[in-house]
Design a protein around this motif. Structure first.
Motif, PDB file in Angstrom:
ATOM      1  N   SER A 103       0.762  -1.186  -0.040  1.00 30.95           N
ATOM      2  CA  SER A 103       0.061   0.010  -0.037  1.00 30.95           C
ATOM      3  C   SER A 103       0.980   1.034   0.067  1.00 30.95           C
ATOM      4  N   SER A 112       0.535   3.708   2.024  1.00 30.58           N
ATOM      5  CA  SER A 112       0.759   4.188   3.587  1.00 30.58           C
ATOM      6  C   SER A 112       1.715   3.413   4.345  1.00 30.58           C
ATOM      7  N   THR A 113       2.043   3.895   5.423  1.00 34.77           N
ATOM      8  CA  THR A 113       2.949   3.209   6.269  1.00 34.77           C
ATOM      9  C   THR A 113       2.304   2.027   7.112  1.00 34.77           C
ATOM     10  N   ILE A 114       2.706   0.963   6.884  1.00 33.80           N
ATOM     11  CA  ILE A 114       1.813  -0.395   7.523  1.00 33.80           C
ATOM     12  C   ILE A 114       2.891  -1.215   8.290  1.00 33.80           C
ATOM     13  N   GLN A 139      -1.595   8.493  14.084  1.00 30.71           N
ATOM     14  CA  GLN A 139      -1.224   7.023  14.233  1.00 30.71           C
ATOM     15  C   GLN A 139      -2.066   6.122  14.652  1.00 30.71           C
ATOM     16  N   SER A 163      -0.789   1.788  11.509  1.00 26.84           N
ATOM     17  CA  SER A 163      -1.191   2.596  10.136  1.00 26.84           C
ATOM     18  C   SER A 163      -1.045   4.050  10.291  1.00 26.84           C
ATOM     19  N   GLU A 197      -2.980   5.709   8.664  1.00 21.71           N
ATOM     20  CA  GLU A 197      -4.399   6.033   7.962  1.00 21.71           C
ATOM     21  C   GLU A 197      -5.342   5.383   8.984  1.00 21.71           C
ATOM     22  N   SER A 207      -9.509  -0.597   6.827  1.00 20.16           N
ATOM     23  CA  SER A 207      -8.283   0.290   6.963  1.00 20.16           C
ATOM     24  C   SER A 207      -8.173   1.119   5.830  1.00 20.16           C
ATOM     25  N   GLU A 252      -5.469   2.238   4.719  1.00 20.89           N
ATOM     26  CA  GLU A 252      -4.047   2.284   4.252  1.00 20.89           C
ATOM     27  C   GLU A 252      -3.884   2.858   2.939  1.00 20.89           C
TER      28      GLU A 252
END
Lengths: 185, 447
Positions: free
Chosen positions: B24, B26-28, B195, B214, B216, B234, B236
């Protein structure tokens, strides 16, 4: 919901006033208005992005913003990128119609530009229901832009419901900031 | 942005395509729940209201051989108190310490107005513990239980929860739900700098383990009926999508990512289907997804918001929230006939209904003069009763034995979890160690 015909013509009239008033250097210089960030040098650029996302908070959006020239203004993403809503409502308030009109002009002038309309609510009520309310707000803005001639292919909608508040707190001041649609380019 | 860390055990047969779809923007961070308890995120419990009908019980500190890592009697006592059914005698009022049934002097406990008594001992064995305990009926002067539980060294708390379940059921005739878990979401920050975390913990807030983080939003976790998976929403990918994740392995798939809302997943009682709210065809409507073949059935087609589905325990009908009347109210859709019936009529805001396990009542969020509160409505009489004392309540989730409802509320401007007994008589709170904590989901029975 949808704008009534009267409101729509009012919006158009307002936007004409804005364009008519453009020759002046006036306008509030608080950073809300487009065209205040040094018009020099970017005349040819198409949609040069300025600062990310959350720019343009609330503030003076009364349509008295000073722009250097209508054409040039349409080559830049309008700086006011957030409009606010009344509680439990998805109608675009008259004070924000000029903001939405500016985005409509920009999107019409820049057919390659894409905007994601982020719908938000305040925290009251259940999360999933608010997720749907946020979508309703963003859809209302999308419909408005569409009526103004913006191609549907340039727009998409994402609702965040109450998940990304702009302000924390349990008072109307925070709530009113959180009920919003943000234009994300 | 990209996936930064991935420690899940991505073995098995799940489609590589699906895995690829998880990468994704986003930061996952997915952790595999390798028993790496996140001590900082453990929740502590504060009892906020005790029931006046609670049964007096004494749990005598257990005799120990070796050095058990947990105070088993204290865990049992806390569980029983939290249930609202029991009012345990405080430890400093206990001055005799029998550790087996034969040593109990009933007169001593009768004079302390105790109706039930738990005594026991914990013995360290090679690589674990043996817990032996006896439950006594003080007024009847008889032994009700005499049990032995063996536990691996790392699972003494689990053994204490099992003993709590047995004691609870022996006295109340209701299956105990102390060996269950809760899922919940944490959130910190504001606006674009936030966060989010998805966690699972034991029902007493301990042993919390991170399932997902995440930058998001994460919301709407719901347990599969076998207690092994979570469905959740989610953002994300910077859009909402519904995911299904195995709690222990961390493996997951994206179930839906339609245009528009992908919201409010709810497992069917047989675990084969997921009800949800999608707006891909316009307004948000209720759909049912067959998980195995990924087909969708659309249940509602109204020009309104339809969301927050929940299955009846018999799987034959679903609750959902709709504003088709002009304000959110709860409706029931009967599968097969397609009949839709409005259930709530008290007030102008009733949402997020959840069935009781016997299907006879629903728990929901009701807007009262005080604010948004947890309420219970009897389905036959239609009578609605507010059971929480807080004003910004969300996301009620019912314990699998129907005795408690956990929900999110606020305390001092922060999101906290709270639980109230189904009768409203007792409640407790699980404050957050930091930031907001919300979106609780009580697991089914796990044993």
């Amino acid at each position: 919901m949808q704008l009534k015909p009267f409101a729509r013509s009012l919006a158009i009239a307002l936007s004409l006033v804005v364009i008519a008033g453009c020759s002046s250097t006036g306008g509030t210089q608080d950073g809300d208005s487009y065209g205040t960030q040094g018009a020099a040098g970017t005349g040819t650029s198409s949609g040069s992005t300025t600062g990310a996302g959350a720019g343009g908070q609330y503030g003076s959006t009364s349509g008295t913003s000073g722009t250097s020239a209508g054409q040039q203004a349409d080559s830049r993403i309008p700086e006011v990128r957030t409009i606010h809503f009344d509680y439990d409502r998805d109608s675009i308030k008259s004070e924000y119609e000029s903001v939405v009109m500016a985005h409509a002009r920009y999107l019409r002038s820049n057919p390659n530009a894409q905007v994601v309309l982020h719908g938000h609510t305040d925290e009251r009520g259940t999360r999933e229901y608010n997720m749907a309310l946020g979508e309703r707000r963003a859809n209302a803005v999308q419909r408005f832009l569409n009526i103004q001639g913006v191609s549907p292919s340039q727009m998409s909608v994402v609702s965040y419901g109450e998940e990304r508040p702009a302000a924390r707190g349990q008072a109307e001041q925070a709530y009113s900031q959180n009920r919003r649609v943000v234009f994300n380019y | 942005m990209q996936m930064l860390t991935k420690t899940g055990l991505w073995k098995g047969t799940w489609s590589a395509l699906w895995l690829a779809s998880l990468l994704s923007k986003s930061t996952i961070l997915i952790s595999a729940l390798l028993m790496s308890s996140m001590a900082h995120a453990n929740l502590t419990i504060e009892i906020t209201r005790g029931s006046d009908q609670a049964l007096p019980i004494a749990v005598v500190p257990f005799a120990t051989e070796g050095a058990p890592s947990e105070d088993v009697a204290q865990i049992i006592q806390d569980n029983l108190e939290r249930s609202g059914f029991f009012s345990p005698l405080e430890r400093n009022a206990i001055f005799e310490s029998p550790d087996q049934a034969e040593d109990v002097q009933f007169g001593t406990w009768r004079s302390l107005d105790v109706r039930y008594l738990v005594v026991g001992r914990v013995t360290e064995t090679g690589g674990g513990y043996r817990i032996e305990y006896d439950l006594m009926d003080v007024s009847g002067q008889r032994q009700m239980l005499g049990e032995t539980i063996t536990a691996e060294s790392g699972n003494l708390r689990g053994a204490a929860h099992l003993a709590s379940d047995q004691i609870f059921e022996a006295i109340t005739d209701i299956r105990g739900a102390f060996s269950t878990r809760i899922a919940y979401v944490t959130a910190e920050g504001v606006g674009n700098a936030m966060q989010f975390g998805l966690y699972v913990a034991d029902a007493d807030g301990r042993n919390s383990q991170q399932v997902l983080t995440s930058d998001e939003p994460i919301l709407s976790p719901d347990w599969s009926p076998d207690g092994r998976k979570l469905a959740y929403v989610s953002f994300e990918t910077e859009r909402p999508a519904i995911y299904i994740q195995e709690v222990d392995s961390g493996r997951r798939v994206r179930a839906t990512s339609f245009e528009g809302l992908n919201s409010a997943p709810a497992w069917s009682p047989d675990g084969r289907k997921l009800a949800m709210s999608l707006s891909k065809d316009g307004q948000p409507d209720i759909y049912v997804m067959d998980i195995a073949n990924r087909s969708f059935e659309r249940l509602t087609q109204s020009n309104s918001i339809d969301t927050e589905p929940d299955w009846a325990p018999d799987g034959r009908s679903l609750l959902f929230t709709s504003d088709r009347s002009g304000a959110p109210q709860i409706y029931r859709y009967t599968l097969g006939s397609g009949e839709t019936q409005r259930l709530t009529f008290t007030g102008d805001y009733n949402a997020r209904g959840r069935f009781s396990p016997d299907g006879e009542e629903l728990f929901l969020i009701h807007r009262s003069k005080q604010g948004f509160q947890v309420a219970r409505q009897n389905l036959e009489s239609g009578r609605l009763v507010v059971i929480s004392e807080t004003q910004r309540d969300e996301s009620p989730s019912v314990a699998p034995n129907g005795t408690m409802v956990i929900f999110a509320t606020q305390q001092g401007g922060n999101g906290v979890l709270s639980a109230v007994s189904a009768d409203g008589r007792s409640s407790f709170r699980l404050p957050s160690p930091q930031g907001d904590i919300r979106e609780p989901a009580w697991s089914p029975f796990l044993n």
